[in-house]
Scaffold this active site. Structure first.
Site, PDB file in Angstrom:
ATOM      1  N   LYS A  44       0.686  -1.187   0.071  1.00 38.12           N
ATOM      2  CA  LYS A  44       0.006  -0.058  -0.032  1.00 38.12           C
ATOM      3  C   LYS A  44       0.880   1.233  -0.018  1.00 38.12           C
ATOM      4  CE  LYS A  44      -3.548  -1.895   3.041  1.00 38.12           C
ATOM      5  NZ  LYS A  44      -4.015  -1.811   4.727  1.00 38.12           N
ATOM      6  N   ASP A 104      13.971  -0.907   2.489  1.00 39.91           N
ATOM      7  CA  ASP A 104      14.390  -0.893   3.746  1.00 39.91           C
ATOM      8  C   ASP A 104      15.596  -2.155   3.690  1.00 39.91           C
ATOM      9  OD1 ASP A 104      14.736  -1.581   6.506  1.00 39.91           O
ATOM     10  OD2 ASP A 104      12.395  -1.644   6.895  1.00 39.91           O
TER      11      ASP A 104
END
Ligand code: PRP
Length: 180
Positions: A44, A104
């Site tokens: 999302k 990340d």
């Protein structure tokens, strides 16, 4: 923690807006005369970045989305990535630009690149708004990067902590208990 708390600002609305203009200018230059570009937003988190970036581009573009779930961000640190929803359009022969909110460990991007490469696109590049280099575990290339950020938990501008703070207009920092 709830949406009524105000995370401290790491990257302001204005900084985001200015950087997106720069990224869009570069992308528009690089893809000029290459035909229609397919932007693949990773749900999302990338919904807001994709909306703003796509409106600044001057090249013809088609919008698509893919949804992935990574277990490396806050949950069990297995590093596994799962496909939740695929793109709708064919990528064969297309110039594809993956649009990510955050890189990340890099595992999601590596998985996604492998998945999309198998569909014979003309090219694949990545545009990510933020990257946490200190957390990176796998090599990935990011051709268009907004900001390098320190290893802190960021929320806002699409990014969440337990689904909170996604709609903040800036990128802020929270300090969730018991993480990492
Ligand atoms: C976030 C983000 C990236 C991924 C990056 O998604 O949108 O897709 O983590 O992490 P990695 O580099 O360690 O793989 P998340 O799984 O939190 O889902 P969401 O975007 O739906 O919140």
């Amino acid at each position: 923690m709830s949406d009524s708390d105000h995370p401290r600002v790491l990257i302001s609305e204005e900084q985001i807006r200015d950087r997106i203009k720069e990224l869009a200018r570069q992308i528009s230059l690089d893809y000029a005369d290459k035909g229609e570009l397919t932007l693949v937003g990773v749900l999302k988190g990338a919904f807001m970045f994709l909306a703003d970036l796509s409106r600044e581009l001057t090249v013809p573009r088609l919008i698509d989305f893919i949804a992935l779930s990574s277990y490396g961000r806050g949950g069990a640190e297995s590093g596994a990535v799962r496909l939740l929803m695929d793109v709708r359009e064919s990528l064969e022969g297309r110039h594809v630009l993956i649009v990510e909110d955050i890189v990340d460990t890099g595992r999601t991007l590596r998985y996604l690149t492998g998945l999309l490469e198998a569909r014979a696109p003309a090219s694949i590049r990545t545009c990510a708004l933020v990257r946490k280099q200190a957390r990176q575990e796998v090599e990935v290339s990011i051709e268009y990067l907004g900001f390098d950020i320190p290893d802190v938990w960021v929320v806002g501008y699409g990014l969440d902590y337990a689904e909170q703070h996604r709609t903040l207009p800036y990128i802020g920092v929270v300090e969730p208990d018991g993480l990492r």
